[in-house]
Design an enzyme around this catalytic site. Structure first.
Site, PDB file in Angstrom:
ATOM      1  N   LYS A 148       2.351   6.988  -0.307  1.00  7.88           N
ATOM      2  CA  LYS A 148       1.621   7.791   0.240  1.00  7.88           C
ATOM      3  C   LYS A 148       1.993   8.357   1.084  1.00  7.88           C
ATOM      4  O   LYS A 148       2.938   8.647   1.356  1.00  7.88           O
ATOM      5  CB  LYS A 148       1.274   6.475   0.942  1.00  7.88           C
TER       6      LYS A 148
ATOM      7  N   ALA B  27       5.113  -0.854  -1.914  1.00  4.86           N
ATOM      8  CA  ALA B  27       5.095  -0.225  -3.485  1.00  4.86           C
ATOM      9  C   ALA B  27       4.657  -0.822  -4.353  1.00  4.86           C
ATOM     10  O   ALA B  27       4.517  -2.180  -5.120  1.00  4.86           O
ATOM     11  CB  ALA B  27       4.781   1.279  -3.959  1.00  4.86           C
TER      12      ALA B  27
ATOM     13  N   ASP C 262       3.558  -1.439   5.371  1.00  2.32           N
ATOM     14  CA  ASP C 262       2.677  -0.588   4.810  1.00  2.32           C
ATOM     15  C   ASP C 262       2.427  -1.568   3.341  1.00  2.32           C
ATOM     16  O   ASP C 262       2.155  -1.051   2.080  1.00  2.32           O
ATOM     17  CB  ASP C 262       4.127   0.210   4.361  1.00  2.32           C
TER      18      ASP C 262
END
Length: 297
Positions: free
Chosen positions: A10, A105, A137
């Site tokens: 991101k 992630a 996140d």
């Protein structure tokens, strides 16, 4: 049997940071854009929980239970009354400690992969709840696309995008600790009134229209001064990208990766080449966004 999930990096096109809360976190208005740099997490049944990693910067990735992928497997297993006996293999292409949510992630990828492998049938809401417990996140890594994160970034509202945005990312010679950058933000903000973080309407409109010039005029990162304070050399990288024709430049998240918005794919390649020869960074990548979130391959 194994399951592989691909998860994007991101960039934060806006990161507005409020004052430190009583719990030590900060309220954020965090406009996420997923971009096409990916980690892949493969989950295979095993006798015990094990983590392996390959790819650039793999040596910097923890292989014990502190790894977010391992923590995700443990969290899902605990909720469903089973043991997390899996081999988690991470094929890493997202920079480590680079402000691009590579660890997040991997957490989201492992969570989705374990859910598929074990057939737990967890709802999207349950998966997002676990993601939020793992880190601010991680929910966006599951969702992808573009979204506004509020609270500490974990409460997501999807955003419209009217087209692709082309980016160049310059990786620094060393990493930056996200907690250290927030501590430096607090130090630099001492004695000042910090406004409530709010998403920029002009920036959201630029995303919705797919207008790179308008987006360039509105991107911002309240953590950038703190990142530059801890890593002053990043200013040279930012200047090199802008001199090469970037529409705008910024530190990605807490850094130290720097991001450069280009007019199109051809312009991105030109900026990337200039950065590679500038002597101001370790490596350079191009990618476009929005990209899809965690996806079972």
């Amino acid at each position: 049997m194994s399951v592989t999930v691909r998860v994007p990096a991101k960039v934060n096109v806006q990161l507005a940071v409020g004052a430190a809360r009583a719990d030590g976190f900060h309220d954020l208005a965090n406009v996420f854009l997923a971009v096409g740099l990916y980690d892949e997490v493969t989950v295979t049944p095993a006798d015990e929980l094990r983590v392996t990693c390959e790819g650039p910067d793999a040596a910097q990735v923890p292989l014990d239970r502190t790894n977010l992928a391992a923590r995700a497997a443990i969290a899902l297993a605990e909720r469903h009354g089973r043991t997390p006996d899996v081999h988690l293999h991470i094929a890493k292409d997202i920079p480590v400690a680079g402000g691009m949510a590579g660890g997040s992630a991997d957490g989201a990828g492992a969570l989705l992969a374990c859910d598929a492998l074990w057939g737990t049938g967890a709802s999207r809401g349950e998966l997002l709840e676990i993601c939020a417990e793992l880190g601010s996140d991680v929910p966006f890594s599951l969702v992808g696309g573009a979204a506004l994160g509020t609270g500490r970034g974990e409460r997501l509202a999807p955003l419209e995008t009217g087209g692709a945005f082309h980016w160049v990312f310059a990786m620094a010679e060393r990493g930056l600790s996200t907690p250290a950058v927030f501590r430096e933000f607090d130090r630099l903000a001492e004695g000042r009134d910090i406004p409530e973080p709010v998403a920029s309407r002009d920036l959201l409109d630029a995303l919705a229209k797919g207008d790179a010039d308008a987006l360039a005029a509105t991107v911002s990162n309240d953590l950038q001064p703190a990142a530059l304070s801890l890593f002053p050399e990043l200013a040279d990288t930012l200047a090199a990208g802008e001199a090469a024709g970037a529409l705008t430049s910024l530190v990605s998240g807490s850094g130290p990766t720097t991001a450069f918005l280009a007019r199109d794919a051809e312009a991105a390649e030109g900026i990337a080449q200039a950065l590679r020869t500038s002597g101001t960074c370790r490596s350079v990548r191009t990618a476009s966004g929005p990209a899809p979130g965690a996806t079972v391959l």
